[in-house]
Motif scaffolding. Structure first.
Motif, PDB file in Angstrom:
ATOM      1  N   ALA A 132       0.829  -1.201   0.000  1.00 20.11           N
ATOM      2  CA  ALA A 132       0.000   0.000   0.000  1.00 20.11           C
ATOM      3  C   ALA A 132       0.864   1.252   0.000  1.00 20.11           C
ATOM      4  O   ALA A 132       1.910   1.305   0.656  1.00 20.11           O
ATOM      5  CB  ALA A 132      -0.922   0.012   1.211  1.00 20.11           C
ATOM      6  N   ARG A 133       0.407   2.265  -0.721  1.00 22.34           N
ATOM      7  CA  ARG A 133       1.047   3.571  -0.644  1.00 22.34           C
ATOM      8  C   ARG A 133       0.590   4.323   0.602  1.00 22.34           C
ATOM      9  O   ARG A 133       1.317   5.128   1.153  1.00 22.34           O
ATOM     10  CB  ARG A 133       0.706   4.385  -1.901  1.00 22.34           C
ATOM     11  CG  ARG A 133       1.252   3.794  -3.212  1.00 22.34           C
ATOM     12  CD  ARG A 133       2.766   3.888  -3.263  1.00 22.34           C
ATOM     13  NE  ARG A 133       3.223   5.276  -3.211  1.00 22.34           N
ATOM     14  CZ  ARG A 133       3.338   6.069  -4.281  1.00 22.34           C
ATOM     15  NH1 ARG A 133       3.014   5.613  -5.481  1.00 22.34           N
ATOM     16  NH2 ARG A 133       3.780   7.304  -4.154  1.00 22.34           N
ATOM     17  N   CYS A 134      -0.656   4.058   0.994  1.00 25.14           N
ATOM     18  CA  CYS A 134      -1.171   4.627   2.238  1.00 25.14           C
ATOM     19  C   CYS A 134      -2.338   3.774   2.711  1.00 25.14           C
ATOM     20  O   CYS A 134      -3.026   3.135   1.904  1.00 25.14           O
ATOM     21  CB  CYS A 134      -1.594   6.087   2.062  1.00 25.14           C
ATOM     22  SG  CYS A 134      -2.838   6.374   0.789  1.00 25.14           S
ATOM     23  N   SER A 135      -2.573   3.744   4.026  1.00 28.74           N
ATOM     24  CA  SER A 135      -3.644   2.932   4.583  1.00 28.74           C
ATOM     25  C   SER A 135      -3.897   3.350   6.028  1.00 28.74           C
ATOM     26  O   SER A 135      -2.986   3.820   6.716  1.00 28.74           O
ATOM     27  CB  SER A 135      -3.272   1.440   4.541  1.00 28.74           C
ATOM     28  OG  SER A 135      -4.250   0.660   5.189  1.00 28.74           O
ATOM     29  N   ASN A 136      -5.135   3.191   6.458  1.00 28.40           N
ATOM     30  CA  ASN A 136      -5.436   3.342   7.891  1.00 28.40           C
ATOM     31  C   ASN A 136      -5.813   1.999   8.502  1.00 28.40           C
ATOM     32  O   ASN A 136      -6.362   1.935   9.596  1.00 28.40           O
ATOM     33  CB  ASN A 136      -6.556   4.364   8.104  1.00 28.40           C
ATOM     34  CG  ASN A 136      -7.888   3.895   7.534  1.00 28.40           C
ATOM     35  OD1 ASN A 136      -7.961   2.851   6.884  1.00 28.40           O
ATOM     36  ND2 ASN A 136      -8.947   4.663   7.778  1.00 28.40           N
ATOM     37  N   GLY A 137      -5.517   0.908   7.788  1.00 33.10           N
ATOM     38  CA  GLY A 137      -5.858  -0.429   8.251  1.00 33.10           C
ATOM     39  C   GLY A 137      -7.214  -0.899   7.778  1.00 33.10           C
ATOM     40  O   GLY A 137      -7.497  -2.100   7.787  1.00 33.10           O
ATOM     41  N   ILE A 138      -8.066   0.032   7.356  1.00 33.62           N
ATOM     42  CA  ILE A 138      -9.404  -0.311   6.850  1.00 33.62           C
ATOM     43  C   ILE A 138      -9.533   0.018   5.368  1.00 33.62           C
ATOM     44  O   ILE A 138     -10.123  -0.731   4.604  1.00 33.62           O
ATOM     45  CB  ILE A 138     -10.491   0.419   7.661  1.00 33.62           C
ATOM     46  CG1 ILE A 138     -10.412   0.022   9.129  1.00 33.62           C
ATOM     47  CG2 ILE A 138     -11.886   0.136   7.097  1.00 33.62           C
ATOM     48  CD1 ILE A 138     -11.336   0.811  10.023  1.00 33.62           C
ATOM     49  N   VAL A 139      -8.948   1.146   4.951  1.00 31.46           N
ATOM     50  CA  VAL A 139      -8.919   1.550   3.546  1.00 31.46           C
ATOM     51  C   VAL A 139      -7.462   1.646   3.120  1.00 31.46           C
ATOM     52  O   VAL A 139      -6.630   2.186   3.858  1.00 31.46           O
ATOM     53  CB  VAL A 139      -9.633   2.902   3.335  1.00 31.46           C
ATOM     54  CG1 VAL A 139      -9.475   3.386   1.897  1.00 31.46           C
ATOM     55  CG2 VAL A 139     -11.111   2.782   3.695  1.00 31.46           C
ATOM     56  N   ALA A 140      -7.157   1.104   1.939  1.00 30.97           N
ATOM     57  CA  ALA A 140      -5.780   1.125   1.442  1.00 30.97           C
ATOM     58  C   ALA A 140      -5.764   1.575  -0.014  1.00 30.97           C
ATOM     59  O   ALA A 140      -6.672   1.269  -0.790  1.00 30.97           O
ATOM     60  CB  ALA A 140      -5.146  -0.259   1.565  1.00 30.97           C
ATOM     61  N   ILE A 141      -4.708   2.297  -0.373  1.00 33.82           N
ATOM     62  CA  ILE A 141      -4.458   2.748  -1.745  1.00 33.82           C
ATOM     63  C   ILE A 141      -3.127   2.180  -2.181  1.00 33.82           C
ATOM     64  O   ILE A 141      -2.131   2.271  -1.440  1.00 33.82           O
ATOM     65  CB  ILE A 141      -4.405   4.288  -1.826  1.00 33.82           C
ATOM     66  CG1 ILE A 141      -5.714   4.914  -1.333  1.00 33.82           C
ATOM     67  CG2 ILE A 141      -4.059   4.752  -3.241  1.00 33.82           C
ATOM     68  CD1 ILE A 141      -6.890   4.705  -2.250  1.00 33.82           C
ATOM     69  N   ASP A 142      -3.083   1.596  -3.383  1.00 35.97           N
ATOM     70  CA  ASP A 142      -1.799   1.137  -3.904  1.00 35.97           C
ATOM     71  C   ASP A 142      -1.676   1.471  -5.381  1.00 35.97           C
ATOM     72  O   ASP A 142      -2.668   1.749  -6.067  1.00 35.97           O
ATOM     73  CB  ASP A 142      -1.606  -0.366  -3.660  1.00 35.97           C
ATOM     74  CG  ASP A 142      -2.271  -1.224  -4.710  1.00 35.97           C
ATOM     75  OD1 ASP A 142      -1.589  -1.607  -5.680  1.00 35.97           O
ATOM     76  OD2 ASP A 142      -3.479  -1.499  -4.584  1.00 35.97           O
ATOM     77  N   THR A 143      -0.427   1.453  -5.861  1.00 40.50           N
ATOM     78  CA  THR A 143      -0.126   1.676  -7.285  1.00 40.50           C
ATOM     79  C   THR A 143       0.762   0.554  -7.810  1.00 40.50           C
ATOM     80  O   THR A 143       1.566   0.766  -8.713  1.00 40.50           O
ATOM     81  CB  THR A 143       0.580   3.030  -7.474  1.00 40.50           C
ATOM     82  OG1 THR A 143       1.751   3.059  -6.633  1.00 40.50           O
ATOM     83  CG2 THR A 143      -0.328   4.190  -7.119  1.00 40.50           C
ATOM     84  N   ASP A 144       0.609  -0.634  -7.255  1.00 35.78           N
ATOM     85  CA  ASP A 144       1.498  -1.748  -7.554  1.00 35.78           C
ATOM     86  C   ASP A 144       1.047  -2.487  -8.816  1.00 35.78           C
ATOM     87  O   ASP A 144       0.734  -3.679  -8.785  1.00 35.78           O
ATOM     88  CB  ASP A 144       1.546  -2.699  -6.351  1.00 35.78           C
ATOM     89  CG  ASP A 144       2.654  -3.726  -6.485  1.00 35.78           C
ATOM     90  OD1 ASP A 144       3.653  -3.435  -7.173  1.00 35.78           O
ATOM     91  OD2 ASP A 144       2.517  -4.822  -5.916  1.00 35.78           O
ATOM     92  N   PHE A 145       1.020  -1.747  -9.923  1.00 35.23           N
ATOM     93  CA  PHE A 145       0.662  -2.326 -11.221  1.00 35.23           C
ATOM     94  C   PHE A 145       1.198  -1.386 -12.291  1.00 35.23           C
ATOM     95  O   PHE A 145       1.431  -0.198 -12.028  1.00 35.23           O
ATOM     96  CB  PHE A 145      -0.857  -2.500 -11.351  1.00 35.23           C
ATOM     97  CG  PHE A 145      -1.649  -1.247 -11.092  1.00 35.23           C
ATOM     98  CD1 PHE A 145      -1.962  -0.370 -12.128  1.00 35.23           C
ATOM     99  CD2 PHE A 145      -2.082  -0.922  -9.811  1.00 35.23           C
ATOM    100  CE1 PHE A 145      -2.684   0.785 -11.899  1.00 35.23           C
ATOM    101  CE2 PHE A 145      -2.811   0.234  -9.567  1.00 35.23           C
ATOM    102  CZ  PHE A 145      -3.115   1.092 -10.618  1.00 35.23           C
TER     103      PHE A 145
ATOM    104  N   GLY B 115      -7.421   9.185   6.155  1.00 37.51           N
ATOM    105  CA  GLY B 115      -7.834   9.644   7.467  1.00 37.51           C
ATOM    106  C   GLY B 115      -8.547   8.564   8.263  1.00 37.51           C
ATOM    107  O   GLY B 115      -8.853   7.479   7.751  1.00 37.51           O
ATOM    108  N   GLN B 116      -8.840   8.856   9.527  1.00 38.21           N
ATOM    109  CA  GLN B 116      -9.531   7.897  10.373  1.00 38.21           C
ATOM    110  C   GLN B 116     -10.914   7.553   9.829  1.00 38.21           C
ATOM    111  O   GLN B 116     -11.413   6.438  10.011  1.00 38.21           O
ATOM    112  CB  GLN B 116      -9.649   8.465  11.799  1.00 38.21           C
ATOM    113  CG  GLN B 116      -8.327   8.563  12.537  1.00 38.21           C
ATOM    114  CD  GLN B 116      -7.632   7.212  12.653  1.00 38.21           C
ATOM    115  OE1 GLN B 116      -8.245   6.216  13.046  1.00 38.21           O
ATOM    116  NE2 GLN B 116      -6.354   7.165  12.301  1.00 38.21           N
ATOM    117  N   SER B 117     -11.536   8.498   9.120  1.00 36.57           N
ATOM    118  CA  SER B 117     -12.862   8.251   8.548  1.00 36.57           C
ATOM    119  C   SER B 117     -12.804   7.364   7.311  1.00 36.57           C
ATOM    120  O   SER B 117     -13.829   6.885   6.831  1.00 36.57           O
ATOM    121  CB  SER B 117     -13.516   9.577   8.183  1.00 36.57           C
ATOM    122  OG  SER B 117     -12.777  10.221   7.148  1.00 36.57           O
TER     123      SER B 117
END
Length: 403
Positions: free
Chosen positions: A36-49, A60-62
């Motif tokens: 993941a490029r960023c994550s709060n443990g519930i939502v994650a964003i990645d660019t691994d492609f 954010g927490q939300s």
């Protein structure tokens, strides 16, 4: 072939459930955030492609996401503000994603996909545009869950896409496929040839000098397939002419999600003449080999691109080309074939300008045309454009005197 390759814009079907609501709230699934490029443990964003790109992000927490997008190199740069990332959530939930730009601002309308193959234009109700510090920004609203969702400026068309397309052409049509050379980072740059091996007249096609310009690629696919068709016109054309095509000239920039440049920090379509980059030197070699051969003559070069509308950039008619007035006659015939569509041309020339169309005219005296497709041109229309423009090319060239 093109219908299998083009990523059709299909509407998403929303399913509603009649089941009784659970007595306790669903618990989020644990996310694998290793890439993941960023994550709060519930939502994650990645660019691994391939083509995945963003400068930075935070969740954010939300669960709402802030993404920063920047060009690969410092300004000046063409404002082709590319982005591509993947969203995943541990449980089904609404996620708001802010796209913030350090340069230029928002340009491409977001497309989404669950498999990276079939793409949907995100509905207007899910995109909110705003302006900050003179730049256009965007907020996207998505329903994310445990199955990742791709979000991209355009359909993702990467080296593997071209490999699949060329594999299909090899299986179904008579083409000669080979390795032209390698990019700065060592990625293969392939070339195909078809038509009469002993032809005295050659056409050169090139695509994807600029990484985000996907709609140009979506036009090039059916253009090439039409030249390879089984109809009498295409067969007569291939009996007389040889076609040389380099569909993907900047694989490094495509894979890295660059806005404009190759990995050498150069706009390849400003390097025709200097030829400082390995990619453009390959094209220099293609052209020089045709012109140096005693029984070959370059007749036309088409360079497939994208911009904010459909337009052809060409050499003015008052400048003599060989064949004479080809572009005028070709586009007139193309317009006859597309009666419900306006063909737009911008004819101008600056001597020595290091772009493909100017270089081939200045050096070889032949017509060079930059074939531009609009960013948001309807994808079915792009298929028609590719086919009908190719039909018109064949009809027009077959009327020219043989060399």
């Amino acid at each position: 072939m093109f219908r299998r390759l083009i990523f059709a814009l299909s509407g998403a079907v929303m399913l509603s459930s009649c089941m009784t609501a659970p007595t306790r709230p669903a618990q989020p699934m644990p996310l694998n955030v290793e890439n993941a490029r960023c994550s709060n443990g519930i939502v994650a964003i990645d660019t691994d492609f391939p083509a995945g790109a963003l400068a930075s992000c935070s969740v954010g927490q939300s669960g709402n996401v802030k993404i920063v997008l920047s060009p690969e190199d410092a300004p000046p740069i063409n404002c082709s503000a590319w982005y591509a990332f993947r969203v995943q959530a541990g449980m089904k939930q609404q996620v708001k994603i802010d796209l913030n730009y350090t340069e230029c601002g928002h340009r491409y309308w977001p497309k989404v996909s669950t498999d990276g193959k079939v793409w949907t234009r995100l509905s207007e109700s899910h995109v909110e545009l705003s302006e900050f510090a003179g730049k256009k920004m965007a907020r996207l609203t998505l329903t994310a869950g445990t199955d990742p969702i791709f979000v991209s400026a355009q359909e993702i068309v990467v080296p593997a896409t071209y490999d699949s397309w060329l594999d299909g052409l090899e299986a179904e049509r008579s083409i000669r496929r080979s390795l032209l050379g390698r990019s700065a980072e060592g990625r293969p740059i392939e070339i195909i040839r078809f038509g009469n091996k002993a032809a005295r007249e050659q056409l050169v096609l090139v695509g994807r000098q600029h990484p985000p310009e996907v709609t140009g690629a979506l036009a090039m696919f059916p253009f090439v397939e039409t030249l390879l068709g089984d109809d009498p016109l295409a067969k007569r054309f291939r009996d007389r002419f040889e076609v040389i095509a380099v569909p993907l000239l900047n694989p490094d920039g495509v894979v890295k999600g660059h806005w404009r440049h190759n990995t050498g920090g150069i706009d390849l379509n400003r390097d025709w003449g200097p030829f400082t980059q390995p990619e453009t030197r390959l094209m220099q070699g293609v052209l020089e080999r045709v012109e140096s051969a005693p029984n070959q003559n370059l007749r036309l070069m088409l360079d497939f691109h994208s911009t904010q509308r459909d337009i052809f950039y060409s050499i003015p008619d008052e400048l003599p080309t060989d064949p004479p007035l080809f572009t005028r006659d070709w586009l007139a015939r193309y317009q006859e074939r597309m009666t419900d569509y306006e063909v737009v041309r911008d004819a101008r020339h600056t001597v020595g300008r290091p772009v493909s169309k100017a270089h081939v005219f200045d050096t070889y005296g032949v017509p060079g045309v930059t074939f531009e497709i609009g960013d948001e041109t309807d994808r079915k229309l792009i298929g028609r454009i590719g086919k009908q423009s190719a039909m018109a090319v064949m009809e027009t060239l077959l009327k020219t005197p043989e060399k």
